[in-house]
Design an enzyme around this catalytic site. Structure first.
Site, mmCIF file in Angstrom:
data_model
loop_
_atom_site.group_PDB
_atom_site.id
_atom_site.type_symbol
_atom_site.label_atom_id
_atom_site.label_comp_id
_atom_site.label_asym_id
_atom_site.label_seq_id
_atom_site.Cartn_x
_atom_site.Cartn_y
_atom_site.Cartn_z
ATOM 1 N N THR A 7 23.099 -31.771 -23.159
ATOM 2 C CA THR A 7 23.037 -30.517 -23.911
ATOM 3 C C THR A 7 23.335 -30.731 -25.381
ATOM 4 O OG1 THR A 7 23.549 -29.130 -22.023
ATOM 5 C CG2 THR A 7 24.205 -28.268 -24.160
ATOM 6 N N SER A 56 21.730 -35.013 -17.851
ATOM 7 C CA SER A 56 22.550 -35.955 -17.071
ATOM 8 C C SER A 56 22.584 -35.646 -15.581
ATOM 9 C CB SER A 56 23.964 -36.057 -17.640
ATOM 10 O OG SER A 56 24.764 -34.976 -17.243
ATOM 11 N N THR A 89 27.144 -33.107 -20.013
ATOM 12 C CA THR A 89 28.457 -32.838 -19.404
ATOM 13 C C THR A 89 28.418 -32.900 -17.880
ATOM 14 O OG1 THR A 89 28.080 -30.442 -19.295
ATOM 15 C CG2 THR A 89 29.134 -31.299 -21.291
ATOM 16 N N ASP A 90 27.227 -32.737 -17.290
ATOM 17 C CA ASP A 90 27.179 -32.532 -15.839
ATOM 18 C C ASP A 90 27.631 -33.736 -15.024
ATOM 19 O OD1 ASP A 90 26.508 -29.893 -15.959
ATOM 20 O OD2 ASP A 90 24.350 -30.214 -15.803
#
Ligand code: SIN
Length: 317
Positions: A7, A56, A89-90
């Site tokens: 992101t 990710s 971030t995932d």
């Protein structure tokens, strides 16, 4: 600075649109948007490389191997004082844990990400990027009450002015800017507005496994995660066993208990010598259960981190 997407490199239709596409902007463009960093890049003290460009959620073992190999080369290069990695971030907690376990990092390896796309009204990427560089710089800073006595090294994650240990960090909120914590552990440090660090704990050290154990063909041991819940069905564990899964992580209830149906199904795994590990589906507290199958070194790991650790142990066999 190594870019992998996420992101932080995302683009939305408008500054306030909830939807956006991750992994659209290059790491050079991210740097160009932060005047101080652009200056560093122009002077040649900040070099950017695009290692991957993915959302990710689609992270894979090939990218992990490429990323770890490139970081290790840079760590081993005497001309490099620190490495910053931009990421989504995932699956940040998985990549951070993986890098922590394999890299022989006697320099700072600082990962960062963002919860808002680069085009968002309150994009957090530029500040996180700047903070990550500040943390990498702390390695070269003279020791003071605010800087660590030993040079900061190892894998850390910088988000929202907090520095987290790569082995502990996890995403704990799906949309908030302050989306990361480390379970019951505290942050290692805070990054102040002007870039100095307020230390809270010592820097991470890892008895790293090194990169030699990673399979060159990216066919890593197949380890799945199964969640124990009301009405859990043994057929899920059986299906994975029959399909050839080599290991299993059970996201258990509470302190690590499992549904009786799963416990029964796991006897087959044990008899065949296929490892299964417990973790907990609960956000804090880790495994409290005392059981012969629990290794104390992974009591605090999330199910996703435990899966990475089990894959690495299978590779090391
Ligand atoms: C991703 O993980 O690549 C998308 C989501 C994010 O970075 O917050």
């Amino acid at each position: 600075m190594l870019g992998t997407g996420g992101t932080i490199a995302g683009v939305g239709r408008s500054a306030t649109a909830a939807g956006y596409e991750a992994a659209r902007i290059t790491v050079d463009q991210l740097v160009a948007a932060v005047p101080d960093l652009q200056g560093m890049a122009q002077q040649g003290s900040l070099l950017c490389e695009q290692v991957a460009q993915v959302d990710s959620k689609d992270m894979d073992f090939g990218i992990w191997r490429r990323l770890a190999t490139r970081i290790q080369e840079l760590v081993d290069d005497p001309g490099v004082s620190g490495i910053v990695v931009t990421h989504g971030t995932d699956t940040l907690e998985e990549t951070a844990y993986f890098l922590h376990r394999v890299l022989r990092a006697d320099k700072p390896v600082v990962m960062t990400a963002a919860m808002r796309p680069a085009t968002g009204l309150n994009a957090d990427g530029p500040r996180n990027l700047w903070d990550a560089i500040a943390v990498a710089h702390a390695a070269a800073a003279p020791v003071s009450p605010d800087t660590p006595a030993d040079a900061p090294h190892g894998v850390v994650v910088v988000m929202s002015s907090q520095v987290w240990a790569g082995a502990e960090v996890r995403k704990s909120h799906s949309w908030h800017i302050h989306a990361f914590d480390a379970g019951d552990a505290t942050a290692l440090a805070q990054v102040r507005l002007e870039g100095s660090l307020t230390m809270r704990r010592g820097w991470p050290r890892s008895d790293a496994l090194g990169l030699d154990l990673l399979p060159a063909d990216d066919r890593w041991p197949w380890v799945e995660i199964l969640t124990s819940c009301a009405g859990s069905d043994a057929r899920a564990a059986d299906a994975l066993f029959d399909a050839g899964a080599q290991g299993l992580v059970l996201a258990g209830t509470g302190g690590g208990t499992l549904h009786a149906a799963l416990e029964a199904a796991l006897q087959r795994w044990t008899a065949a010598g296929r490892p299964w590990w417990r973790a907990t589906r609960v956000a804090r507290g880790g495994l409290t259960l005392e059981a012969p199958d629990i290794d104390d070194t992974h009591r605090e790991l999330t199910p996703a981190q435990a899966r990475v650790e089990l894959m690495l142990r299978l590779m090391a066999r």
